[in-house]
Design an enzyme around this catalytic site. Structure first.
Site, mmCIF file in Angstrom:
data_model
loop_
_atom_site.group_PDB
_atom_site.id
_atom_site.type_symbol
_atom_site.label_atom_id
_atom_site.label_comp_id
_atom_site.label_asym_id
_atom_site.label_seq_id
_atom_site.Cartn_x
_atom_site.Cartn_y
_atom_site.Cartn_z
ATOM 1 N N TYR A 95 0.790 -1.233 0.000
ATOM 2 C CA TYR A 95 0.000 0.000 0.000
ATOM 3 C C TYR A 95 0.828 1.293 0.000
ATOM 4 O O TYR A 95 0.731 2.097 -0.917
ATOM 5 C CB TYR A 95 -0.941 0.008 1.210
ATOM 6 C CG TYR A 95 -1.961 -1.100 1.163
ATOM 7 C CD1 TYR A 95 -2.962 -1.112 0.196
ATOM 8 C CD2 TYR A 95 -1.913 -2.156 2.066
ATOM 9 C CE1 TYR A 95 -3.890 -2.137 0.129
ATOM 10 C CE2 TYR A 95 -2.839 -3.186 2.013
ATOM 11 C CZ TYR A 95 -3.825 -3.179 1.042
ATOM 12 O OH TYR A 95 -4.727 -4.195 0.973
ATOM 13 N N PRO A 108 -11.203 -1.055 -2.161
ATOM 14 C CA PRO A 108 -12.355 -1.901 -2.492
ATOM 15 C C PRO A 108 -13.657 -1.258 -2.023
ATOM 16 O O PRO A 108 -13.641 -0.315 -1.222
ATOM 17 C CB PRO A 108 -12.069 -3.183 -1.704
ATOM 18 C CG PRO A 108 -11.296 -2.721 -0.515
ATOM 19 C CD PRO A 108 -10.505 -1.508 -0.959
ATOM 20 N N HIS A 334 -7.727 0.739 2.095
ATOM 21 C CA HIS A 334 -7.512 -0.658 2.464
ATOM 22 C C HIS A 334 -6.332 -0.902 3.405
ATOM 23 O O HIS A 334 -6.181 -1.988 3.955
ATOM 24 C CB HIS A 334 -7.287 -1.449 1.160
ATOM 25 C CG HIS A 334 -7.704 -2.867 1.205
ATOM 26 N ND1 HIS A 334 -8.081 -3.522 2.355
ATOM 27 C CD2 HIS A 334 -7.779 -3.805 0.223
ATOM 28 C CE1 HIS A 334 -8.389 -4.781 2.080
ATOM 29 N NE2 HIS A 334 -8.204 -4.972 0.794
ATOM 30 N N SER A 450 -5.626 -15.242 4.794
ATOM 31 C CA SER A 450 -5.460 -14.584 6.086
ATOM 32 C C SER A 450 -4.416 -15.303 6.938
ATOM 33 O O SER A 450 -4.423 -16.534 7.047
ATOM 34 C CB SER A 450 -6.799 -14.562 6.833
ATOM 35 O OG SER A 450 -6.608 -14.044 8.141
ATOM 36 N N SER A 550 -10.004 -12.911 -4.784
ATOM 37 C CA SER A 550 -10.262 -12.974 -3.346
ATOM 38 C C SER A 550 -11.671 -13.487 -3.110
ATOM 39 O O SER A 550 -12.620 -13.072 -3.779
ATOM 40 C CB SER A 550 -10.112 -11.581 -2.729
ATOM 41 O OG SER A 550 -10.244 -11.649 -1.333
ATOM 42 N N GLN A 551 -11.793 -14.402 -2.146
ATOM 43 C CA GLN A 551 -13.127 -14.832 -1.717
ATOM 44 C C GLN A 551 -13.575 -13.907 -0.586
ATOM 45 O O GLN A 551 -12.892 -13.783 0.421
ATOM 46 C CB GLN A 551 -13.095 -16.275 -1.200
ATOM 47 C CG GLN A 551 -14.433 -16.714 -0.631
ATOM 48 C CD GLN A 551 -14.428 -18.104 -0.041
ATOM 49 O OE1 GLN A 551 -15.324 -18.892 -0.310
ATOM 50 N NE2 GLN A 551 -13.445 -18.444 0.777
#
Length: 638
Positions: A95, A108, A334, A450, A550-551
Site C-alpha cells: 500500500y 475496495p 484498504h 489470512s 479474493s473470496q
C-alpha cells in the site's frame, strides 16, 4: 439504542486480551523450502530457458554461507525482536509505497442492497440510523469489547488477531512524496467530543456526534443531517470540490496538500477531516439504471468528477455512501485492515439497522444543537490547476474501468460440498480454467490468505496457478474430445488438492511471498546491491499478478468488489452462496487483450463444465469413487 452492560463488556474485553496473548508469532519458513517452492510455483509459467537461468540463480543464492543464509539469519533476528517480522515490509510494499490513485487501483467497495427512499426525509432517516449503528460499533471498539474471531474453513477454530478492527475508525492514510504514512489515533473509553464528516454536493461538513458527553440520538442526527442538506444546497456558499484531490496519484495529492497547508483555514479543515471517525457521503442520484454493476461503479469511483466522484475523501478508511436514489455501501482505504474485517463491520451495521425499532424518527432538540460546520478552503491558482488535473485523471479512471457483476445461478457452494471438495479451491480452479479458455496460458495468480492466526497477522498469497491446475485446464480445453472424463476428473481432484495444500501452507505462515519480500527488503538494508534473485525476470514476473482474486463471503445482502492490480490484469472477487456464486470481474479497457464480459462468460462455461463433469463422474458406478473420496477428504473441510 441497545444498552451496553459494563460488566459483560469488561468480561468480553478481558477474554479478548487473554486470547490475544496466546497467539503465536508468525513463523519463518526454512530458506531451502521457500527456494524449492518458488521454483515449483513458476516452472510451468515461464520458458524452459528462463527457468534454467533462474534455477542457477536460486542455487547460488541459497549456497551454504552465502547471501541467502545471511539474510535468513537477519530475518530470524528480526522475528525475535518484533511482534511480526513481515508487517511493515508488507504494508509498505502492498500500500504505502504505491503511487497510483486509490480509487479502483487500491480501494475496495462493499455494495449494500438497493433502497427505495420515498423522499429526502426517508433518505436522511436511513442515514441517521446508519450513523447510530457506527456509533454503537465504535463503542464496542473503544471498550475493546468485540468478541474474538475464530478461523473458519481450513484449520477452523483457531483464535484470530483482532488488531485490524481498531483501525476502522481511528486511522488515516496521509499522502507523501515517495511513501504514504498510515496514521493511527488511539481511541479511549472517554474520548474528546467526536465527529464525522458529511459530504454533500462536494462540500464537507463537521457533524459532532457527541455533545456535552452525550451521544446524539437518531432524532438529533436526523436534525443535523437536514441542516447539512439545506446548507449544501446554498449555491452562494459553494466551495471548490477539494475532495477530487484525494482521487489523484499519491505524489500529486501530496504536493497539493502541501500547498493547502500553507493557509490556516485549509489546515483547520484538513485537521477536522483527518481526525474524523468516518465519512458519510450523501450522493446525488446517478441517473443510471441501478443494476448491480452500475451501483458498484458508483462506489468504486463515484461516476467521475461531474457525478459523485468529488463527493469523497479517499484517504479515510471508512466512507459510507448513501445515495438519494438508493445506491448505498462502503468504500474503504484498504491499508489498515483486510476485507473480512470490513465485511464483519458492515454486517454488524446492517444487522443493527435491521433490528432497530421501526419507529418514525423525528427531529429532536432542534434549539439545543449547534449547527454543523461547513469546512472552508482557500484555493490558490496552483490548487485550482491541481483540481482541474485531478478531475481529468479521475475521468480517465472511470472511462478505463471495464467492470461487470455476474451471478452464476446453476449451483452454489452446497453442490460443491457434496462433491467432497473445498468450495474456495473449486472456484479457484474454475478461474484458472476460465483464464486458459480466454488466453491459452496460465499466469501468476494472487489469492489472499489470512494469517490472522498470528500476532499482527494480515495476509499472504495463495499461488493458485499450480502445475496441477495447468494439467487440468489443458485436459478440459486442448484435450476436450480425446481425454476421457474419468481422467479429467482425476486431474480436477489433483488440482483442487494442490490448491488446498497451498492454502494450508499460506494460512500457517509457510507460503513464499511474504518470506521472499522480507529477504528482498533485508537485502536492501544489508547488501551493497540487490542480489540477482530479486532482479531476475522470473522474480519480477512472479510478482505481476495478472489474475488477482479474493473470496469475500457475506451473510447479509451485500457484495465486495475491486479493480485489477496491473494494466493487463483482471480483478475477480467472488462471494459463494449456498445456491449461487456472485463474481465481480474487473479489467481495463486500454488493454486490448482483456475483457471483463469475456472473462465472466468463460467463468460461466468453466463452472458448467466442471459441474457436468462432477455430476457425470458421480453417476458412473464403475468409477472407483471410494478411493478418490478418501484422497479428496484430506484437508478438504470447507
Amino acid at each position: 439504542m441497545p444498552v451496553l452492560k459494563k460488566e459483560s463488556l469488561e468480561k468480553t474485553a478481558d477474554k479478548s486480551c487473554e486470547d490475544a496473548e496466546i497467539l503465536p508469532k508468525l513463523p519463518i519458513p526454512p530458506l531451502q523450502q521457500t527456494m524449492d517452492m518458488y521454483l515449483k510455483c513458476m516452472k510451468h509459467l515461464v520458458s524452459e530457458e528462463q527457468y534454467k537461468k533462474t534455477k542457477q540463480i536460486v542455487e547460488r543464492f541459497a549456497l551454504p554461507g552465502g547471501v541467502g543464509e545471511m539474510l535468513q539469519q537477519k530475518l530470524l533476528e528480526k522475528r525475535d525482536n518484533t511482534e511480526n517480522w513481515i508487517h511493515q515490509y508488507w504494508l509498505d510494499d502492498m500500500y504505502l509505497n504505491n503511487r497510483l490513485p486509490l480509487p479502483v487501483n487500491s480501494s475496495p467497495a462493499v455494495i449494500f442492497a438497493r433502497h427505495n427512499f420515498k423522499d429526502t426525509n426517508d433518505h436522511l432517516r436511513f442515514t441517521a440510523n446508519l450513523i447510530s449503528g457506527v456509533l454503537d460499533y465504535k463503542t464496542l471498539l473503544d471498550l475493546h469489547a468485540l468478541p474474538m474471531d475464530y478461523a473458519r474453513g481450513q484449520l477452523s477454530g483457531q483464535p484470530m488477531c483482532m488488531k485490524q478492527y481498531y483501525g476502522l475508525f481511528s486511522s488515516y492514510r496521509l499522502p507523501g512524496g515517495n511513501k504514504d504514512t498510515l496514521v493511527a489515533q488511539e481511541s479511549s473509553i472517554m474520548p474528546e467530543p467526536e465527529h464525522i464528516i458529511v459530504a454533500c454536493n462536494n462540500q464537507f461538513f463537521v457533524l459532532d456526534v457527541v455533545i456535552n458527553f452525550r451521544r446524539l440520538s437518531e432524532g438529533d442526527l436526523f436534525t443535523q443531517l437536514l441542516k447539512i442538506v439545506r446548507m449544501a444546497g446554498n449555491e452562494d456558499e459553494r466551495l471548490p470540490p477539494i475532495g477530487l484531490l484525494t482521487s489523484d496519484g499519491r505524489f500529486e495529492w501530496a504536493q497539493a496538500r502541501e500547498m493547502l497547508m500553507k493557509d490556516s483555514t485549509n489546515r483547520d479543515s484538513l485537521d477536522m477531516i483527518e481526525r474524523c471517525m468516518c465519512l458519510v457521503c450523501l450522493d446525488a442520484p446517478t441517473g443510471m439504471e441501478l443494476n448491480d454493476t452500475n451501483r458498484a461503479l458508483q462506489l468504486l469511483h463515484g461516476g467521475g468528477y461531474d457525478k459523485n466522484g468529488a463527493n469523497r475523501w479517499y484517504d479515510k478508511p471508512m466512507q459510507f455512501v448513501v445515495g438519494r436514489d438508493g445506491v448505498c455501501g462502503t468504500i474503504c482505504e484498504h491499508s489498515p485492515f483486510d476485507g473480512i474485517v470490513l465485511v464483519q463491520c458492515t454486517e454488524h451495521l446492517l444487522k443493527y439497522m435491521k433490528n432497530s425499532p421501526k419507529k418514525l424518527v423525528r427531529a429532536d432538540s432542534v434549539s439545543e444543537l449547534p449547527a454543523p460546520r461547513r469546512l472552508r478552503w482557500k484555493c490558490s491558482p496552483e490548487i485550482q490547476g491541481h483540481l482541474a488535473s485531478s478531475a481529468e485523471k479521475l475521468q480517465r479512471i472511470v472511462n478505463n474501468l471495464d467492470f461487470t457483476v455476474y451471478k452464476f445461478k446453476n449451483y452454489g457452494k452446497e453442490f460443491i460440498k457434496k462433491q467432497r471438495m473445498s468450495p474456495d479451491a473449486y472456484i479457484q480452479v474454475s478461474l484458472q480454467l476460465a483464464f486458459y479458455k480466454c488466453h491459452r496460458k496460465l499466469v501468476p495468480t494472487y489469492e489472499s490468505a489470512s494469517i490472522r492466526r498470528f500476532q499482527m497477522g494480515r495476509v499472504d498469497n495463495i499461488r493458485s496457478s499450480t502445475a496441477e491446475a495447468l494439467t487440468f485446464v489443458k485436459a478440459m480445453v486442448d484435450g476436450k474430445s480425446t481425454i476421457p472424463d474419468t481422467e479429467k476428473m482425476q486431474y480436477l481432484r489433483e488440482a483442487i488438492m494442490a490448491q488446498t495444500n497451498y492454502t494450508i501452507l499460506a494460512i500457517t505462515g509457510m507460503a513464499i511471498d511474504n518470506h521472499l519480500l522480507a529477504l528482498r527488503e533485508l537485502a536492501r538494508e544489508h547488501c551493497k546491491e540487490l542480489p540477482e534473485l530479486f532482479t531476475d525476470e522470473m522474480y519480477l514476473a512472479s510478482n505481476r499478478f495478472i489474475l488477482s482474486t479474493s473470496q469475500v463471503p457475506t451473510t447479509m445482502e451485500m457484495f465486495c468488489c475491486y479493480g485489477p492490480v496491473v494494466p493487463n490484469g483482471y480483478g475477480s472477487c467472488y462471494n459463494p452462496q449456498p445456491e449461487h456464486i456472485l463474481f465481480c470481474i474487473s479489467s481495463f479497457r486500454e488493454c486490448k487483450e482483456t475483457s471483463s464480459t469475456m472473462f465472466a462468460k468463460a467463468v460461466e462455461e468453466s463452472l458448467i463444465a466442471m459441474g457436468d463433469l462432477c455430476a457425470k463422474y458421480n453417476t458412473k458406478p464403475e468409477t472407483p469413487i471410494k478411493e478418490k473420496k478418501t484422497k479428496s477428504q484430506n484437508g478438504h473441510k470447507s
